[in-house]
Design a protein around this motif. Structure first.
Motif, PDB file in Angstrom:
ATOM      1  N   ALA A 371       0.827  -1.209   0.000  1.00  0.00           N
ATOM      2  CA  ALA A 371       0.000   0.000   0.000  1.00  0.00           C
ATOM      3  C   ALA A 371       0.860   1.257   0.000  1.00  0.00           C
ATOM      4  N   ALA A 372       1.973   1.229   0.734  1.00  0.00           N
ATOM      5  CA  ALA A 372       2.859   2.397   0.754  1.00  0.00           C
ATOM      6  C   ALA A 372       3.434   2.671  -0.624  1.00  0.00           C
ATOM      7  N   MET A 373       3.867   1.622  -1.319  1.00  0.00           N
ATOM      8  CA  MET A 373       4.405   1.803  -2.668  1.00  0.00           C
ATOM      9  C   MET A 373       3.358   2.413  -3.592  1.00  0.00           C
ATOM     10  N   VAL A 374       2.169   1.822  -3.593  1.00  0.00           N
ATOM     11  CA  VAL A 374       1.147   2.246  -4.548  1.00  0.00           C
ATOM     12  C   VAL A 374       0.640   3.649  -4.228  1.00  0.00           C
ATOM     13  N   ARG A 375       0.338   3.901  -2.962  1.00  0.00           N
ATOM     14  CA  ARG A 375      -0.235   5.196  -2.611  1.00  0.00           C
ATOM     15  C   ARG A 375       0.778   6.331  -2.784  1.00  0.00           C
ATOM     16  N   ARG A 376       2.046   6.067  -2.515  1.00  0.00           N
ATOM     17  CA  ARG A 376       3.065   7.102  -2.737  1.00  0.00           C
ATOM     18  C   ARG A 376       3.239   7.404  -4.213  1.00  0.00           C
ATOM     19  N   ASP A 377       3.125   6.377  -5.078  1.00  0.00           N
ATOM     20  CA  ASP A 377       3.570   6.500  -6.464  1.00  0.00           C
ATOM     21  C   ASP A 377       2.446   6.675  -7.484  1.00  0.00           C
ATOM     22  N   ARG A 378       1.200   6.578  -7.070  1.00  0.00           N
ATOM     23  CA  ARG A 378       0.105   6.479  -8.038  1.00  0.00           C
ATOM     24  C   ARG A 378      -0.184   7.776  -8.789  1.00  0.00           C
ATOM     25  N   ASN A 379       0.315   8.922  -8.330  1.00  0.00           N
ATOM     26  CA  ASN A 379       0.104  10.162  -9.084  1.00  0.00           C
ATOM     27  C   ASN A 379       1.195  10.425 -10.110  1.00  0.00           C
ATOM     28  N   HIS A 380       2.201   9.578 -10.146  1.00  0.00           N
ATOM     29  CA  HIS A 380       3.295   9.774 -11.097  1.00  0.00           C
ATOM     30  C   HIS A 380       2.890   9.227 -12.471  1.00  0.00           C
ATOM     31  N   PRO A 381       2.787  10.072 -13.488  1.00  0.00           N
ATOM     32  CA  PRO A 381       2.395   9.564 -14.810  1.00  0.00           C
ATOM     33  C   PRO A 381       3.409   8.605 -15.404  1.00  0.00           C
ATOM     34  N   SER A 382       4.650   8.673 -14.924  1.00  0.00           N
ATOM     35  CA  SER A 382       5.682   7.771 -15.439  1.00  0.00           C
ATOM     36  C   SER A 382       5.425   6.324 -15.052  1.00  0.00           C
ATOM     37  N   VAL A 383       4.742   6.087 -13.939  1.00  0.00           N
ATOM     38  CA  VAL A 383       4.486   4.721 -13.477  1.00  0.00           C
ATOM     39  C   VAL A 383       3.364   4.120 -14.312  1.00  0.00           C
ATOM     40  N   TRP A 384       3.690   3.075 -15.068  1.00  0.00           N
ATOM     41  CA  TRP A 384       2.685   2.477 -15.957  1.00  0.00           C
ATOM     42  C   TRP A 384       2.140   1.153 -15.420  1.00  0.00           C
ATOM     43  N   ALA A 385       2.847   0.505 -14.489  1.00  0.00           N
ATOM     44  CA  ALA A 385       2.387  -0.773 -13.943  1.00  0.00           C
ATOM     45  C   ALA A 385       3.103  -1.030 -12.638  1.00  0.00           C
ATOM     46  N   TYR A 386       2.531  -1.949 -11.850  1.00  0.00           N
ATOM     47  CA  TYR A 386       3.143  -2.391 -10.604  1.00  0.00           C
ATOM     48  C   TYR A 386       3.491  -3.878 -10.724  1.00  0.00           C
ATOM     49  N   SER A 387       4.704  -4.206 -10.338  1.00  0.00           N
ATOM     50  CA  SER A 387       5.118  -5.602 -10.255  1.00  0.00           C
ATOM     51  C   SER A 387       5.119  -6.023  -8.792  1.00  0.00           C
ATOM     52  N   ILE A 388       4.520  -7.178  -8.500  1.00  0.00           N
ATOM     53  CA  ILE A 388       4.450  -7.644  -7.110  1.00  0.00           C
ATOM     54  C   ILE A 388       5.594  -8.582  -6.772  1.00  0.00           C
ATOM     55  N   GLY A 389       6.580  -8.718  -7.657  1.00  0.00           N
ATOM     56  CA  GLY A 389       7.731  -9.520  -7.270  1.00  0.00           C
ATOM     57  C   GLY A 389       8.587  -9.934  -8.446  1.00  0.00           C
ATOM     58  N   ASN A 390       9.814 -10.286  -8.121  1.00  0.00           N
ATOM     59  CA  ASN A 390      10.780 -10.726  -9.127  1.00  0.00           C
ATOM     60  C   ASN A 390      11.214 -12.164  -8.859  1.00  0.00           C
ATOM     61  N   GLU A 391      11.043 -13.010  -9.879  1.00  0.00           N
ATOM     62  CA  GLU A 391      11.516 -14.400  -9.818  1.00  0.00           C
ATOM     63  C   GLU A 391      11.127 -15.042  -8.489  1.00  0.00           C
ATOM     64  N   ILE A 392       9.846 -14.941  -8.187  1.00  0.00           N
ATOM     65  CA  ILE A 392       9.313 -15.437  -6.928  1.00  0.00           C
ATOM     66  C   ILE A 392       9.046 -16.934  -7.048  1.00  0.00           C
ATOM     67  N   THR A 393       9.718 -17.722  -6.230  1.00  0.00           N
ATOM     68  CA  THR A 393       9.569 -19.172  -6.283  1.00  0.00           C
ATOM     69  C   THR A 393       8.133 -19.599  -6.018  1.00  0.00           C
ATOM     70  N   GLU A 394       7.407 -18.831  -5.200  1.00  0.00           N
ATOM     71  CA  GLU A 394       6.039 -19.218  -4.853  1.00  0.00           C
ATOM     72  C   GLU A 394       5.097 -19.216  -6.054  1.00  0.00           C
ATOM     73  N   PHE A 395       5.491 -18.611  -7.170  1.00  0.00           N
ATOM     74  CA  PHE A 395       4.639 -18.676  -8.353  1.00  0.00           C
ATOM     75  C   PHE A 395       4.512 -20.098  -8.886  1.00  0.00           C
ATOM     76  N   SER A 396       5.358 -20.992  -8.440  1.00  0.00           N
ATOM     77  CA  SER A 396       5.234 -22.400  -8.816  1.00  0.00           C
ATOM     78  C   SER A 396       4.148 -23.096  -8.004  1.00  0.00           C
ATOM     79  N   GLY A 397       3.531 -22.367  -7.080  1.00  0.00           N
ATOM     80  CA  GLY A 397       2.508 -22.954  -6.226  1.00  0.00           C
ATOM     81  C   GLY A 397       3.016 -23.326  -4.853  1.00  0.00           C
ATOM     82  N   ARG A 398       4.304 -23.251  -4.641  1.00  0.00           N
ATOM     83  CA  ARG A 398       4.858 -23.576  -3.338  1.00  0.00           C
ATOM     84  C   ARG A 398       4.462 -22.510  -2.305  1.00  0.00           C
ATOM     85  N   SER A 399       4.479 -22.931  -1.056  1.00  0.00           N
ATOM     86  CA  SER A 399       4.279 -21.998   0.068  1.00  0.00           C
ATOM     87  C   SER A 399       3.059 -21.103  -0.125  1.00  0.00           C
ATOM     88  N   ASN A 400       1.979 -21.722  -0.624  1.00  0.00           N
ATOM     89  CA  ASN A 400       0.704 -21.011  -0.772  1.00  0.00           C
ATOM     90  C   ASN A 400       0.817 -19.846  -1.746  1.00  0.00           C
TER      91      ASN A 400
END
Length: 803
Positions: A371-400
């Protein structure tokens, strides 16, 4: 609320370990931290940060200040704003702990109001940089700006004013204002008056909305304003408007908040790709870590703007803040310069990468930090998208992982429904399986380098796709699927998953041509973000070239490798050869760029991790023993063919393949030229001359004057030149620099990624004839005088006005 920069004279408590290599502090402040790069250089390899963190040892810091509370603050709200500090930040006021924030990269607002006393107060901030906690150079202490926000008892707190543009036509734009008003007073009727100002400062529109304020609670006001003939924010003309919101209680203004914003629309689909203001474009992106070369991880506004300006000049239109939210200063610069930003939250969730990384805090803090990231940055026109993580192992379904992906994506959309959510997925399964099977004997494969050879192994319709099978449940939470090092599946996705927009979030240099072809050939692909746009400290030596494929090989280089050596630009911001290649590849440049291989390496293949580039340099000056012996010349070009000439005589004429032409011929001193031809006509040329010995030091300031705000930076290039003023690449020497007057020496470095030199000193050896000096302005007008000396050469001076 009104933002007040804190003019602190911070005092570092005695007895704390050094935070070295750099003096990492925000400034608006001065922090007295030692300048030593490494605590004990002979034992550097034993430091807990390891090569991933440039052997940074970690440490603690305490910052103390007397804060005077004027009488009028008794009826005010006072917030401390720390834009970033590494890490485990604790805030104490008058001996009481009033705040705690473990994550380094999200902004932190700490309410000081209940704890302030009239007159003098003692404010103390402590940080702990525990290692290993990151996969890149982290620095330690306060490395971003610190400020106070002062407003009324009824006020709009920072980040609580949201401005976006739900409707845009050529004739008008609807600007929607959402303001959360916090009331620390009795119930009241209030009004929100909003004024919008054009880029030239004139009033465009004004309107009011009524709201009822609960006692000690928050109420939201929302209103739409229509702007006629809007100027759009886009990379080539980043028009910025300003919104000013006033809170009126019984007709009296109790608070004011303001923000800049841009009028622009973004749409991302699998059929159109990335659409900005109705125009389809491809993202020519680059990944950047948070450090700034010779000044460490200080996110000073002038340094952040310089980084983006250099990248824009090199053809980039987008950056990815890998792998954490960027500084506010960087986003402000991106807004002004027209650089699109992918705003990323985390490098880990519940599963660890380094042992002491964010996974220790994720389950308790992810929602507040997102929430801090999004609310601080959401008025910046340069920001086009938010990424919720990089190379996150849990995307394989592990650890919920399916659950964690969904709740984070939902949190982003709850705070900003106007931008897409994404994440950078990496096909880790085959790599992890190989690691498990090999155990201690595992070694990553070495890769060759030949720009002229097309890639193979593309995924075809009908092929098994374990990566999709393993990640599709978690990825269902995303609006865009980001791929790291997976260009071979982009065309496959277009056919097999026709409703899935994708984007390359990391790509290897050795595959850059094929990656970009996949981007251009497939409408479902938004663009690509190269790893990496700028060299960073840490990930030491991953991009180093190697000449013996049978020799010992580790993924990272041994000490004293300190920088990654993967960037299109080195640590000083100087363009490396791959930058010239990529600008041609993106069709942002045309012509010929000439380089050579050292004669002793001619005929040898280049090897490396895949993140390396061929080791070529812009020089035609070699030892006399190489005269008459073969040397390789290479030209990056969009021409059909290139002719190489030595002293005006043709040495070779060859076809260009995939933007590259090369030839081998005997070395002669003099002039090497490369002439490009399209359809038989000359279309560009480049030349390199044999230089004489170093005879002087040349200084060049990137700007003519500095602001006397204590924050401005002057970047001065120091070059070794011969008697004719030509840069000399092969005779590096140590320079000594000092600054007097209205400035201080903030940083002194070179592009050398492998050196045991200490940062924070007035000495630095040039690298390929170049070093970079950074002067920081004082808060008093005057002149800053730089003196540079070297043994056997005349000293030189440069004077910068500070005004």
């Amino acid at each position: 609320m009104i933002r007040k920069s804190i003019n602190f004279d911070w005092i570092r408590s005695r007895g704390e370990p050094p935070m070295g290599p750099f003096r990492d502090n925000t400034e608006v402040t001065k922090v007295d931290l030692p300048d030593d790069f490494i605590l004990d250089l002979p034992r550097a390899a034993e430091n807990p940060g390891g090569p991933a963190n440039a052997y940074f040892p970690g440490g603690c810091a305490r910052y103390e200040k007397k804060l005077t509370c004027p009488p009028e603050w008794a009826e005010k709200t006072v917030l401390l704003d720390i834009d970033g500090s590494y890490m485990l930040t604790e805030v104490f006021l008058n001996g009481s702990k009033v705040g705690y924030h473990p994550y380094a990269y999200t902004g932190y607002l700490c309410d000081l109001t209940p704890w302030l006393c009239p007159g003098d107060n003692t404010l103390l901030i402590s940080t702990q940089s525990r290692q290993p906690s990151t996969r890149w150079y982290s620095g330690g202490g306060i490395f971003r700006e610190v400020a106070l926000w002062v407003g009324g008892k009824t006020c709009i707190r920072p980040w609580d004013l949201f401005v976006f543009t739900p409707e845009i036509t050529p004739d008008k734009a609807v600007v929607r204002i959402q303001a959360d008003v916090t009331n620390a007073a009795p119930t009241a009727k209030a009004a929100l008056r909003v004024s919008v100002f054009r880029p030239d400062g004139t009033l465009a529109v004004q309107n009011e909305a009524l709201l009822s304020l609960p006692e000690h609670g928050t109420a939201r006001a929302e209103l739409d304003l229509t702007i006629a003939d809007p100027m759009l924010w886009e990379p080539d003309s980043p028009a910025l408007y300003r919104a000013e919101a006033e809170v009126l209680v019984n007709g009296v203004r109790t608070d004011m908040a303001e923000t800049s914003f841009g009028i622009r629309s973004i749409r991302t689909t699998a059929q159109e790709g990335f659409v900005l203001n109705g125009k389809r474009i491809k993202l020519r992106g680059g990944c950047i870590h948070h450090d700034n070369g010779p000044i460490g991880s200080r996110a000073m506004p002038a340094a952040e703007e310089r980084k983006l300006r250099i990248l824009k000049e090199a053809g980039y239109n987008a950056v990815r803040s890998a792998h954490n939210p960027p500084s506010t200063a960087l986003l402000d610069a991106a807004d002004r310069l027209g650089m699109l930003v992918l705003d990323e939250s985390f490098d880990s969730w519940v599963m660890a990468k380094p042992a002491l990384d964010y996974h220790l805090y994720f389950e308790d803090w992810w929602e507040r930090d997102t929430a801090a990231m999004v609310r601080r940055d959401r008025n910046h026109p340069s920001v086009w998208a938010y990424s919720i993580g990089n190379e996150i192992t849990e995307f394989s379904g592990r650890s919920n992982g399916v659950y964690w992906a969904k709740v984070q994506a939902d949190c982003v959309r709850a705070n900003d429904p106007t931008r897409p959510v994404t994440s950078a997925l990496c096909d880790m399964f085959s790599f992890e399986k190989a690691m498990e099977e090999a155990g201690d004997d595992f070694a990553p494969p070495m890769m060759g380098f030949d720009l002229k050879v097309p890639a193979a192994g593309y995924l075809q319709p009908g092929d098994d796709d374990p990566f999709y099978d393993g990640t599709h449940e978690a990825a269902a939470a995303l609006d865009i699927v980001g791929y790291n090092y997976s260009f071979r599946r982009m065309g496959y996705d277009r056919i097999m998953h026709p409703d899935r927009p994708v984007c390359g979030f990391e790509s290897q240099p050795v595959e850059t041509y094929d990656t970009w072809q996949a981007v251009m050939d497939n409408d479902n692909v938004l663009g690509d973000f190269i790893w990496t746009a700028f060299d960073n400290m840490g990930e030491a030596g991953v991009g180093r070239p190697m000449w013996d494929p049978k020799g010992p090989f580790d993924f990272m280089g041994p000490y004293p490798w300190l920088a990654c050596h993967q960037g299109d630009h080195d640590l000083t911001g100087e363009r490396r050869p791959q930058s010239y290649y990529r600008k041609l590849m993106w069709k942002q440049d045309s012509g010929v760029h000439l380089f050579t291989t050292r004669p002793e390496e001619t005929g040898k293949p280049f090897w490396g991790t895949g993140w390396h580039w061929e080791d070529v340099v812009r020089t035609w000056t070699f030892d006399s023993k190489w005269i008459g012996r073969p040397v390789r010349a290479v030209a990056y070009t969009d021409a059909d063919e290139v002719e190489f000439l030595v002293n005006g005589k043709s040495a070779a004429r060859v076809k260009a393949v995939r933007l590259c032409a090369e030839a081998v011929f005997p070395y002669e001193t003099g002039v090497l030229e490369a002439i490009g031809y399209k359809n038989g006509a000359e279309c560009g040329r480049d030349r390199i001359e044999t230089t004489g010995p170093v005879s002087a030091i040349r200084l060049y300031a990137e700007k003519d004057a500095l602001a006397s705000d204590g924050m401005d930076l002057g970047y001065i290039r120091a070059e070794l030149v011969d008697s004719e003023g030509r840069r000399v690449y092969g005779e590096d020497i140590e320079l000594n620099a000092s600054v007097s007057g209205a400035g201080t020496l903030l940083g002194f470095g070179s592009g050398n990624p492998c050196t045991d030199e200490r940062y924070g000193t007035g000495r630095r050896r040039t690298f390929r004839g170049h070093a970079l000096i950074v002067i920081r302005s004082s808060r008093k007008a005057g002149t800053a005088e730089l003196c540079v000396n070297a043994q056997g050469l005349p000293g030189v001076k440069l004077v910068l006005p500070v005004q």
